[in-house]
Design an enzyme around this catalytic site. Structure first.
Site, PDB file in Angstrom:
ATOM      1  N   ARG A  59     -33.673 -25.359 -36.127  1.00  0.00           N
ATOM      2  CA  ARG A  59     -34.059 -24.849 -37.449  1.00  0.00           C
ATOM      3  C   ARG A  59     -32.883 -24.458 -38.315  1.00  0.00           C
ATOM      4  NH1 ARG A  59     -36.785 -21.946 -34.145  1.00  0.00           N
ATOM      5  NH2 ARG A  59     -34.818 -21.419 -34.033  1.00  0.00           N
ATOM      6  N   THR A  60     -31.927 -23.744 -37.750  1.00  0.00           N
ATOM      7  CA  THR A  60     -30.791 -23.291 -38.573  1.00  0.00           C
ATOM      8  C   THR A  60     -30.032 -24.499 -39.107  1.00  0.00           C
ATOM      9  OG1 THR A  60     -30.596 -21.289 -37.240  1.00  0.00           O
ATOM     10  CG2 THR A  60     -28.695 -21.876 -38.567  1.00  0.00           C
ATOM     11  N   LYS A  87     -13.626 -32.992 -24.102  1.00  0.00           N
ATOM     12  CA  LYS A  87     -12.411 -33.557 -23.502  1.00  0.00           C
ATOM     13  C   LYS A  87     -11.279 -32.537 -23.461  1.00  0.00           C
ATOM     14  CE  LYS A  87     -13.801 -37.913 -25.611  1.00  0.00           C
ATOM     15  NZ  LYS A  87     -13.550 -38.778 -26.763  1.00  0.00           N
ATOM     16  N   ARG A 109     -21.793 -22.796 -35.731  1.00  0.00           N
ATOM     17  CA  ARG A 109     -22.443 -22.000 -34.687  1.00  0.00           C
ATOM     18  C   ARG A 109     -21.640 -22.192 -33.414  1.00  0.00           C
ATOM     19  NH1 ARG A 109     -28.714 -21.659 -33.272  1.00  0.00           N
ATOM     20  NH2 ARG A 109     -28.492 -20.301 -35.058  1.00  0.00           N
ATOM     21  N   HIS A 137     -25.678 -13.256 -36.831  1.00  0.00           N
ATOM     22  CA  HIS A 137     -26.302 -14.438 -37.426  1.00  0.00           C
ATOM     23  C   HIS A 137     -26.649 -14.033 -38.857  1.00  0.00           C
ATOM     24  CE1 HIS A 137     -28.428 -18.004 -38.105  1.00  0.00           C
ATOM     25  NE2 HIS A 137     -29.317 -17.999 -37.126  1.00  0.00           N
TER      26      HIS A 137
END
Length: 312
Positions: A59-60, A87, A109, A137
Site C-alpha cells: 500500500r505505501t 550482492k 523504506r 513512518h
C-alpha cells in the site's frame, strides 16, 4: 508561499506543528484534484523521484507511486529483493548510483531505524522516509491525523487510543509525535509485553483494559500484530489476543458514544478487528487510503518546491 522548515521528511520528530498544518492545507487542495475527472497536475514535471524499498510494501509503495504520477513526476522503482544490495553493495553506494542518474528525491523504506537520517547526511537529494524499521513512518501518521481532522473537524483536544503492538510499530511512534504536536491526548492499549518500557516518558499513558480505553477515546487506531518482527512469543495465542484486544460490533454497541475506528492496514480480519467493524460506517479505513495519496502528494510537492527554489 509558505514553505516547510525541513528539506527531508525523516520523521514527525523533526517537523513542527506549522509544517504539519501546511502539509494538511496543501493536501486539501490535492484531495480536490484527485477527485476531478482529470486527476493529474503538472506540478513536478521536471522532478525525478526514486522509490527505494528495502522491505516489502504494497500500500505505501502504491500510494507514493500514485502520488508521484498524479503530480507528473518521473518515477523509478527499485526493489531491494532483486537488487545488487543482495550482492553486498552498501546503502550509500546504491543510492549514489541512482542519484548519478540525476534523481532529485528518494522515497525509502528500510528495515534499519535511522536509515533515512543516515542517508540524508551523505547524499545530495531530498529524502522521504516511508518507514524505517520499528522507528518512524511519518506519512502514515500525517494521513491518520489528516483523516481525524477531516472526520471530526480538528485534532486538537481529541482523545486517541492506539491499540495493539506498540513495541514493533513505527506507525504508533509517528502517530504519538504527530497527535501530540497537534494537541490531542494519547493513550496506548495492548498486552503489557507489547508496550515499550518507559512509554510514559513520551507524555502518554497506558491503559491495559480495552473496554476502558474505548470508553475514554474519540478515536481508536487499531494496529495489527506484526508477526514478522517477532523473534519470541509475546502472548499465548492469536485467539487469546483477539479475546482481550480485538474490537467487535458488540463491544462498540455497548459504549455510551460512537467512536471512530482507524487501521493503517493490512487488516488481519478477525484478529484486531472483526469484518463487520472494519466495514461499518464508524471505520474510516478506506478514507485513510484515499487521504494517503493526497497527503503524500502534498509532502512531495512541498519538498520539491524547496529543491526548485534552491536551484533558481
Amino acid at each position: 508561499m509558505k514553505e516547510l522548515s525541513v528539506n527531508h521528511l525523516l520523521g514527525i520528530k523533526y517537523i513542527t506543528e506549522d509544517d504539519i498544518q501546511l502539509i494538511f492545507e496543501t493536501a486539501d487542495h490535492f484531495k480536490e484534484v484527485i477527485n476531478r475527472p482529470i486527476k493529474k497536475v503538472p506540478s513536478l514535471r521536471d522532478i525525478t523521484i526514486a522509490n527505494l524499498f528495502f522491505e516489502n510494501s504494497t500500500r505505501t509503495r502504491l500510494s507514493f507511486e500514485l502520488a508521484e504520477k498524479r503530480l507528473s513526476a518521473d518515477v523509478i522503482n527499485f526493489s531491494a529483493a532483486s537488487s545488487s544490495v543482495k550482492k553486498g553493495e552498501t546503502l550509500i553506494d546504491t543510492v549514489n548510483n541512482i542519484l548519478s542518474m540525476k534523481v532529485d528525491m528518494v522515497v525509502m523504506r528500510h528495515p534499519n531505524p535511522g536509515a533515512g537520517v543516515f542517508l540524508s547526511k551523505h547524499v545530495n537529494a531530498s529524502i522521504v522516509n516511508a518507514g524505517d524499521g520499528a522507528h518512524e513512518h511519518p506519512t502514515q501518521a500525517l494521513l491518520d491525523c489528516y483523516s481525524i481532522r477531516e472526520k471530526l473537524g480538528d485534532v486538537a483536544g481529541k482523545k486517541v487510543v492506539i491499540v495493539g503492538d506498540i513495541l514493533h510499530s513505527r506507525v504508533a511512534l509517528s502517530n504519538i509525535f504527530a497527535l501530540q504536536k497537534l494537541g490531542a491526548e494519547v493513550k496506548v492499549c495492548g498486552p503489557k509485553t507489547l508496550i515499550p518500557k518507559h512509554i510514559e516518558k513520551l507524555g502518554i499513558s497506558y491503559e491495559p483494559n480495552l473496554k476502558n480505553a474505548l470508553q475514554w477515546c474519540d478515536v481508536a487506531n487499531m494496529l495489527r500484530v506484526q508477526n514478522e518482527r517477532m523473534d519470541i512469543s509475546y502472548f499465548p495465542s492469536t485467539r487469546e489476543y483477539t479475546q482481550q484486544y480485538g474490537v467487535n460490533k458488540a463491544l462498540l454497541d455497548n459504549l455510551d458514544k460512537e467512536i471512530v475506528l482507524m487501521h493503517p492496514g493490512p487488516i488481519n480480519r478477525g484478529v484486531e478487528i472483526t469484518s463487520d467493524v472494519a466495514d461499518s460506517k464508524q471505520a474510516i479505513i478506506l478514507d485513510q487510503v484515499q487521504n494517503g495519496v493526497a497527503v503524500r502528494m502534498a509532502v512531495l510537492y512541498l519538498l520539491a518546491s524547496k529543491i526548485q527554489r534552491h536551484e533558481d
